[in-house]
Design a protein around this motif. Sequence first.
Motif, PDB file in Angstrom:
ATOM      1  N   HIS A  89       0.837  -1.207   0.000  1.00 31.18           N
ATOM      2  CA  HIS A  89       0.000   0.000   0.000  1.00 31.18           C
ATOM      3  C   HIS A  89       0.870   1.255   0.000  1.00 31.18           C
ATOM      4  O   HIS A  89       0.541   2.241  -0.668  1.00 31.18           O
ATOM      5  N   GLU A  90       1.979   1.239   0.728  1.00 30.63           N
ATOM      6  CA  GLU A  90       2.863   2.417   0.806  1.00 30.63           C
ATOM      7  C   GLU A  90       3.472   2.728  -0.562  1.00 30.63           C
ATOM      8  O   GLU A  90       3.571   3.900  -0.955  1.00 30.63           O
ATOM      9  N   THR A 108       0.812   4.345  -2.638  1.00 27.18           N
ATOM     10  CA  THR A 108       0.600   5.732  -2.220  1.00 27.18           C
ATOM     11  C   THR A 108       1.690   6.633  -2.755  1.00 27.18           C
ATOM     12  O   THR A 108       1.432   7.740  -3.256  1.00 27.18           O
ATOM     13  N   LYS A 141       1.056   7.327  -6.448  1.00 23.30           N
ATOM     14  CA  LYS A 141      -0.068   8.244  -6.668  1.00 23.30           C
ATOM     15  C   LYS A 141       0.373   9.690  -6.493  1.00 23.30           C
ATOM     16  O   LYS A 141      -0.004  10.567  -7.277  1.00 23.30           O
ATOM     17  N   HIS A 142       1.183   9.943  -5.476  1.00 28.78           N
ATOM     18  CA  HIS A 142       1.652  11.312  -5.237  1.00 28.78           C
ATOM     19  C   HIS A 142       2.674  11.741  -6.282  1.00 28.78           C
ATOM     20  O   HIS A 142       2.712  12.915  -6.677  1.00 28.78           O
ATOM     21  N   HIS A 182      -0.418  13.565   7.124  1.00 28.41           N
ATOM     22  CA  HIS A 182      -0.346  13.568   5.664  1.00 28.41           C
ATOM     23  C   HIS A 182       1.078  13.911   5.227  1.00 28.41           C
ATOM     24  O   HIS A 182       1.332  14.953   4.626  1.00 28.41           O
ATOM     25  N   TYR A 196       3.074  13.020   2.896  1.00 28.51           N
ATOM     26  CA  TYR A 196       3.409  13.214   1.483  1.00 28.51           C
ATOM     27  C   TYR A 196       3.065  14.617   0.984  1.00 28.51           C
ATOM     28  O   TYR A 196       3.425  14.986  -0.128  1.00 28.51           O
TER      29      TYR A 196
END
Length: 227
Positions: free
Chosen positions: A113-114, A117, A120-121, A185, A187
Amino acid sequence: MKTYRGFLLSYVKYGDAHAVVNCFTDDGFQSFFIRNIFSKKSKQRAFLAPLNEISLHIQIKSGTDSLKEVSKMELLKHPELQQQYKAGAVLFFTADFLYQVLRNEQQNEEIYHEISTFLKHLEKGNMNVHYILLTRFLKISGILPLSGNGRYLDPETGTFSASQTHQLLDEEISELWKQIISDVHPYEITVPSELRKEFLDSVFLYYQLHLSDFRIPGSLEVVQQLF
């Protein structure tokens, strides 16, 4: 037949046309053998880009401990910024780092999952994501520094103290560490350009002190020149 879903970390060409690929999959770190991926007729060599998410179909053979051979490979996710120079360098550097720290890792949904993530960023144009990911992996590994009232991070004890204990971790760099550790948050945090080299050096110092046999990725110099 067994199917793995995973992120490509690295590959080694085998002979003229074949490859051994290393991936972090939904079943942990795995290596696979792929035939003829570098042949002239193959259209899949483009799949071998850092942190592409791929699906690998394996024909299970009983009574053998040989490397798993891929019968079919599909591209699930190709980072949209893969072809941009800076984003491509970030992906290469991150894959290099992950290959090192995940080689003995078993199935871990949190890690999978990390990585998702992080991607995505990066696709949103955030070129700070690799700094954050490196820090997030300290948390996943259970060696993240403990946030406290001190102004200076002590890299050996993993705590914040009242006085500076290492030249790399002055008050400004220590405060950046504290922000990333405590923010829900992380990121969304921007690492100032003038602090990026010093912060990255401090992160790798921390890894070297807390993970045995850790080596600094060879691609670090390229990333530091770009950022």
